[in-house]
Enzyme design. Structure first.
Site, mmCIF file in Angstrom:
data_model
loop_
_atom_site.group_PDB
_atom_site.id
_atom_site.type_symbol
_atom_site.label_atom_id
_atom_site.label_comp_id
_atom_site.label_asym_id
_atom_site.label_seq_id
_atom_site.Cartn_x
_atom_site.Cartn_y
_atom_site.Cartn_z
ATOM 1 N N ASP A 9 -3.535 -3.565 -8.230
ATOM 2 C CA ASP A 9 -2.256 -3.089 -7.718
ATOM 3 C C ASP A 9 -2.535 -1.717 -7.093
ATOM 4 O O ASP A 9 -3.598 -1.129 -7.325
ATOM 5 C CB ASP A 9 -1.269 -2.985 -8.892
ATOM 6 N N LEU A 10 -1.612 -1.218 -6.290
ATOM 7 C CA LEU A 10 -1.854 0.066 -5.607
ATOM 8 C C LEU A 10 -1.132 1.239 -6.289
ATOM 9 O O LEU A 10 -1.765 2.109 -6.904
ATOM 10 C CB LEU A 10 -1.394 -0.035 -4.149
ATOM 11 N N ASP A 11 0.215 1.218 -6.181
ATOM 12 C CA ASP A 11 1.010 2.348 -6.678
ATOM 13 C C ASP A 11 0.909 2.455 -8.201
ATOM 14 O O ASP A 11 1.252 1.519 -8.913
ATOM 15 C CB ASP A 11 2.488 2.155 -6.286
ATOM 16 N N THR A 17 1.241 7.366 -6.619
ATOM 17 C CA THR A 17 2.398 7.386 -5.724
ATOM 18 C C THR A 17 3.705 7.043 -6.435
ATOM 19 O O THR A 17 4.775 7.220 -5.858
ATOM 20 C CB THR A 17 2.206 6.364 -4.579
ATOM 21 N N LYS A 45 9.085 -0.328 -10.944
ATOM 22 C CA LYS A 45 7.648 -0.392 -10.689
ATOM 23 C C LYS A 45 7.228 -1.817 -10.355
ATOM 24 O O LYS A 45 7.574 -2.752 -11.075
ATOM 25 C CB LYS A 45 6.867 0.139 -11.898
ATOM 26 N N SER A 114 -0.476 -5.753 -3.779
ATOM 27 C CA SER A 114 0.584 -4.743 -3.911
ATOM 28 C C SER A 114 1.891 -5.208 -3.285
ATOM 29 O O SER A 114 1.881 -5.935 -2.295
ATOM 30 C CB SER A 114 0.133 -3.455 -3.212
ATOM 31 N N ALA A 115 2.993 -4.755 -3.869
ATOM 32 C CA ALA A 115 4.313 -5.069 -3.304
ATOM 33 C C ALA A 115 4.655 -4.159 -2.131
ATOM 34 O O ALA A 115 5.616 -4.388 -1.408
ATOM 35 C CB ALA A 115 5.381 -4.901 -4.381
ATOM 36 N N LYS A 145 6.786 -9.716 -7.410
ATOM 37 C CA LYS A 145 6.375 -9.756 -8.813
ATOM 38 C C LYS A 145 7.659 -9.695 -9.657
ATOM 39 O O LYS A 145 8.569 -8.982 -9.281
ATOM 40 C CB LYS A 145 5.502 -8.535 -9.141
ATOM 41 N N GLU A 169 -2.910 -3.620 -13.407
ATOM 42 C CA GLU A 169 -1.487 -3.377 -13.126
ATOM 43 C C GLU A 169 -0.882 -2.290 -14.012
ATOM 44 O O GLU A 169 -1.213 -2.204 -15.189
ATOM 45 C CB GLU A 169 -0.697 -4.666 -13.411
ATOM 46 N N ASP A 170 0.020 -1.514 -13.433
ATOM 47 C CA ASP A 170 0.729 -0.501 -14.236
ATOM 48 C C ASP A 170 2.182 -0.895 -14.487
ATOM 49 O O ASP A 170 2.904 -0.164 -15.158
ATOM 50 C CB ASP A 170 0.723 0.869 -13.526
HETATM 51 C C1 BG6 Z 1 5.319 -1.140 -5.469
HETATM 52 C C2 BG6 Z 1 5.915 0.036 -6.202
HETATM 53 O O1 BG6 Z 1 3.929 -1.041 -5.492
HETATM 54 O O2 BG6 Z 1 5.757 -1.173 -4.122
HETATM 55 C C3 BG6 Z 1 7.426 0.033 -6.071
HETATM 56 O O3 BG6 Z 1 5.559 -0.016 -7.568
HETATM 57 C C4 BG6 Z 1 7.812 -0.019 -4.607
HETATM 58 O O4 BG6 Z 1 7.945 1.197 -6.688
HETATM 59 C C5 BG6 Z 1 7.172 -1.242 -3.953
HETATM 60 O O5 BG6 Z 1 9.229 -0.096 -4.458
HETATM 61 C C6 BG6 Z 1 7.494 -1.345 -2.465
HETATM 62 O O6 BG6 Z 1 6.871 -0.280 -1.804
HETATM 63 P P1 BG6 Z 1 7.187 0.163 -0.323
HETATM 64 O O7 BG6 Z 1 6.114 1.181 -0.040
HETATM 65 O O8 BG6 Z 1 7.069 -1.040 0.548
HETATM 66 O O9 BG6 Z 1 8.563 0.734 -0.317
HETATM 67 MG MG MG Z 2 2.162 -0.323 -9.523
#
Ligand code: BG6
Ligand code: MG
Length: 217
Positions: A9-11, A17, A45, A114-115, A145, A169-170
């Site tokens: 996962d990224l964030d 972030t 998240k 990542s989302a 997710k 994943e966090d």
């Molecule tokens: C996820 C984050 O990785 O991405 C969420 O954990 C975030 O908090 C989601 O809303 C969507 O991200 P973005 O950058 O497309 O707004």
């Molecule tokens: Mg995350």
């Protein structure tokens, strides 16, 4: 030695972030006149931008026409992006680079799952883009997710079966997605939140090479 797919996962896993997402959402909640806490933030998240706004509006008991929602979504993202302008490798979370380098050394496959729709520029800014053999982000999937779509697609692009895939994943939603997808879930964070994860580490500095070696076996 076997080859496995390691899906990050990224964030909140690779980069710190999550705090910027929180600040940007809090600004929207503040402007609408209700409180938005760190505890509320856990619900967001791993959740897509559109779904996050709906959750926030439910928390604040705010009903609004789509037009307003669209405006807030743009505002939130612009505000979020303003925090990323000066982003560089210093925002990579502790212990991540040694693990990425070790996986490369061991010739393992690495993907992003990542989302976020802002994933690529973040990987570019932090100098981590070239580590990834496949990238699946919020632009590539239609089911958020805990639906496993994002991770299943990543495994497919790496030509790897779900049972040979490991997800870092966090978020609760992300751990559930990995579990539902039949993958090995590794939670990065607090046990109180991520108790559904198969393995759990407070952060990547706590993860040693033996743990990775055992996953590869
Ligand atoms: C996820 C984050 O990785 O991405 C969420 O954990 C975030 O908090 C989601 O809303 C969507 O991200 P973005 O950058 O497309 O707004
Ligand atoms: Mg995350």
């Amino acid at each position: 030695m076997n080859t496995k797919a390691f899906i990050f996962d990224l964030d909140g896993v690779i980069v710190d972030t999550a705090k910027y997402h929180f600040l940007a959402w809090k600004k929207i909640a503040d402007s609408l006149g209700f409180e938005f806490t760190h505890q509320n933030n856990e619900l967001l998240k791993g959740v897509s931008r559109v779904r996050s706004l709906d959750i926030i509006l439910e928390l604040g008991k705010v009903k609004a026409p789509q037009e307003d929602k669209n405006r807030w979504l743009i505002q939130k993202n612009e505000d979020y992006l303003s925090y990323l302008v000066d982003m560089d490798e210093s925002e990579i979370l502790p212990g991540v680079m040694p693990i990425l380098n070790y996986l490369k050394e061991k010739k393992q496959l690495i993907a992003l799952g990542s989302a976020s729709k802002n994933a690529r520029p973040i990987l570019e800014k932090t100098g981590t883009l070239s580590y990834f053999d496949a990238i699946v982000d919020g632009n590539d999937v239609s089911n958020a997710k805990p639906d496993p779509e994002v991770f299943l697609l990543a495994a497919k692009l790496l030509n790897t079966k779900p049972e040979d895939s490991i997800v870092f994943e966090d978020s609760v939603a992300g751990v559930q997605a990995a579990n539902i997808g039949g993958m090995t879930s590794v939670g990065i964070g607090e046990a109180a939140t991520l108790h559904e994860a198969k393995y759990l580490f407070k952060d990547f500095t706590q993860m040693d090479k033996t743990f990775i070696d055992n996953l590869i076996k």
